[in-house]
Scaffold this motif. Structure first.
Motif, PDB file in Angstrom:
ATOM      1  N   LEU A 194       0.825  -1.205   0.000  1.00 55.02           N
ATOM      2  CA  LEU A 194       0.000   0.000   0.000  1.00 55.02           C
ATOM      3  C   LEU A 194       0.861   1.258   0.000  1.00 55.02           C
ATOM      4  O   LEU A 194       0.617   2.188  -0.769  1.00 55.02           O
ATOM      5  N   VAL A 195       1.882   1.288   0.840  1.00 57.88           N
ATOM      6  CA  VAL A 195       2.758   2.463   0.904  1.00 57.88           C
ATOM      7  C   VAL A 195       3.527   2.622  -0.403  1.00 57.88           C
ATOM      8  O   VAL A 195       3.668   3.741  -0.918  1.00 57.88           O
ATOM      9  N   LEU A 196       4.006   1.526  -0.968  1.00 54.52           N
ATOM     10  CA  LEU A 196       4.706   1.610  -2.255  1.00 54.52           C
ATOM     11  C   LEU A 196       3.775   2.094  -3.360  1.00 54.52           C
ATOM     12  O   LEU A 196       4.183   2.879  -4.229  1.00 54.52           O
ATOM     13  N   ALA A 197       2.519   1.661  -3.311  1.00 58.38           N
ATOM     14  CA  ALA A 197       1.545   2.142  -4.296  1.00 58.38           C
ATOM     15  C   ALA A 197       1.296   3.635  -4.127  1.00 58.38           C
ATOM     16  O   ALA A 197       1.139   4.359  -5.118  1.00 58.38           O
ATOM     17  N   MET A 198       1.282   4.094  -2.883  1.00 55.11           N
ATOM     18  CA  MET A 198       1.104   5.531  -2.650  1.00 55.11           C
ATOM     19  C   MET A 198       2.297   6.319  -3.182  1.00 55.11           C
ATOM     20  O   MET A 198       2.130   7.391  -3.769  1.00 55.11           O
ATOM     21  N   ILE A 199       3.490   5.802  -2.973  1.00 56.46           N
ATOM     22  CA  ILE A 199       4.691   6.472  -3.500  1.00 56.46           C
ATOM     23  C   ILE A 199       4.628   6.531  -5.020  1.00 56.46           C
ATOM     24  O   ILE A 199       4.911   7.567  -5.626  1.00 56.46           O
ATOM     25  N   TYR A 200       4.229   5.428  -5.644  1.00 55.63           N
ATOM     26  CA  TYR A 200       4.116   5.406  -7.100  1.00 55.63           C
ATOM     27  C   TYR A 200       3.094   6.432  -7.576  1.00 55.63           C
ATOM     28  O   TYR A 200       3.338   7.166  -8.531  1.00 55.63           O
ATOM     29  N   THR A 201       1.967   6.492  -6.893  1.00 55.93           N
ATOM     30  CA  THR A 201       0.906   7.411  -7.301  1.00 55.93           C
ATOM     31  C   THR A 201       1.314   8.863  -7.107  1.00 55.93           C
ATOM     32  O   THR A 201       1.067   9.703  -7.973  1.00 55.93           O
ATOM     33  N   GLU A 202       1.942   9.168  -5.981  1.00 58.06           N
ATOM     34  CA  GLU A 202       2.259  10.556  -5.658  1.00 58.06           C
ATOM     35  C   GLU A 202       3.411  11.107  -6.504  1.00 58.06           C
ATOM     36  O   GLU A 202       3.287  12.166  -7.104  1.00 58.06           O
ATOM     37  N   THR A 203       4.548  10.421  -6.497  1.00 54.87           N
ATOM     38  CA  THR A 203       5.738  11.017  -7.118  1.00 54.87           C
ATOM     39  C   THR A 203       6.544  10.058  -7.975  1.00 54.87           C
ATOM     40  O   THR A 203       7.509  10.477  -8.594  1.00 54.87           O
ATOM     41  N   LYS A 204       6.178   8.789  -7.941  1.00 55.45           N
ATOM     42  CA  LYS A 204       6.975   7.736  -8.593  1.00 55.45           C
ATOM     43  C   LYS A 204       8.385   7.691  -8.023  1.00 55.45           C
ATOM     44  O   LYS A 204       9.308   7.204  -8.647  1.00 55.45           O
ATOM     45  N   GLY A 205       8.556   8.246  -6.811  1.00 49.12           N
ATOM     46  CA  GLY A 205       9.835   8.209  -6.114  1.00 49.12           C
ATOM     47  C   GLY A 205      10.865   9.170  -6.653  1.00 49.12           C
ATOM     48  O   GLY A 205      12.045   9.036  -6.367  1.00 49.12           O
ATOM     49  N   LYS A 206      10.436  10.168  -7.395  1.00 46.72           N
ATOM     50  CA  LYS A 206      11.394  11.043  -8.080  1.00 46.72           C
ATOM     51  C   LYS A 206      11.639  12.372  -7.381  1.00 46.72           C
ATOM     52  O   LYS A 206      12.346  13.217  -7.917  1.00 46.72           O
ATOM     53  N   THR A 207      11.060  12.574  -6.199  1.00 44.86           N
ATOM     54  CA  THR A 207      11.338  13.788  -5.429  1.00 44.86           C
ATOM     55  C   THR A 207      11.768  13.376  -4.028  1.00 44.86           C
ATOM     56  O   THR A 207      11.633  12.220  -3.634  1.00 44.86           O
ATOM     57  N   ASP A 208      12.287  14.318  -3.259  1.00 42.11           N
ATOM     58  CA  ASP A 208      12.700  14.013  -1.893  1.00 42.11           C
ATOM     59  C   ASP A 208      11.500  13.720  -1.005  1.00 42.11           C
ATOM     60  O   ASP A 208      11.579  12.896  -0.100  1.00 42.11           O
ATOM     61  N   ASP A 209      10.395  14.394  -1.231  1.00 38.80           N
ATOM     62  CA  ASP A 209       9.175  14.158  -0.464  1.00 38.80           C
ATOM     63  C   ASP A 209       8.356  13.110  -1.223  1.00 38.80           C
ATOM     64  O   ASP A 209       7.359  13.408  -1.867  1.00 38.80           O
ATOM     65  N   VAL A 210       8.785  11.850  -1.119  1.00 32.97           N
ATOM     66  CA  VAL A 210       8.250  10.799  -1.977  1.00 32.97           C
ATOM     67  C   VAL A 210       6.768  10.535  -1.776  1.00 32.97           C
ATOM     68  O   VAL A 210       6.089  10.087  -2.693  1.00 32.97           O
ATOM     69  N   MET A 211       6.247  10.814  -0.595  1.00 31.78           N
ATOM     70  CA  MET A 211       4.827  10.565  -0.345  1.00 31.78           C
ATOM     71  C   MET A 211       4.018  11.856  -0.303  1.00 31.78           C
ATOM     72  O   MET A 211       2.837  11.833   0.038  1.00 31.78           O
ATOM     73  N   GLN A 212       4.643  12.974  -0.642  1.00 30.29           N
ATOM     74  CA  GLN A 212       3.965  14.276  -0.612  1.00 30.29           C
ATOM     75  C   GLN A 212       3.281  14.479   0.738  1.00 30.29           C
ATOM     76  O   GLN A 212       2.147  14.930   0.815  1.00 30.29           O
ATOM     77  N   SER A 213       3.989  14.150   1.813  1.00 30.21           N
ATOM     78  CA  SER A 213       3.400  14.196   3.144  1.00 30.21           C
ATOM     79  C   SER A 213       3.797  15.443   3.928  1.00 30.21           C
ATOM     80  O   SER A 213       3.390  15.597   5.074  1.00 30.21           O
TER      81      SER A 213
END
Length: 100
Positions: A55-74
């Protein structure tokens, strides 16, 4: 002549689909590099479930695809300011806190 144009159009569509599939694959592989960090953060909060990691990995993919420092836009949930978190682990930690 019509067959040639139709073949060219099919080739172009297949080429575009292939490029998109490659991009998606590359993005998924990039997000999967955060799996150990996500497991570590979940273990800190005594949450040890494979479903939660996915679930957390899916959120990272949805939010930023891991391409920013704030990977989960949190950062918005912690400080109210966009992209104020500059540490990936802290972003995951804050995202997991909000999620749980």
């Amino acid at each position: 002549m019509f067959k040639w144009i139709r073949r060219l159009a099919v080739f172009v569509v297949v080429l575009i689909l292939g490029i998109q599939c490659y991009r998606i694959h590359a993005n998924v592989q990039h997000v999967l590099t955060y799996e150990s960090m996500v497991k570590e953060v979940l273990a800190e909060d005594d949450i040890d479930n494979t479903t939660n990691v996915d679930l957390v990995l899916a959120m990272i993919y949805t939010e930023t695809k891991g391409k920013t420092d704030d990977v989960m836009q949190s950062s918005e949930s912690s400080t109210g300011v966009t992209n104020s978190i500059t540490d990936r682990k802290e972003s995951i930690r804050q995202g997991v806190t909000v999620l749980s």
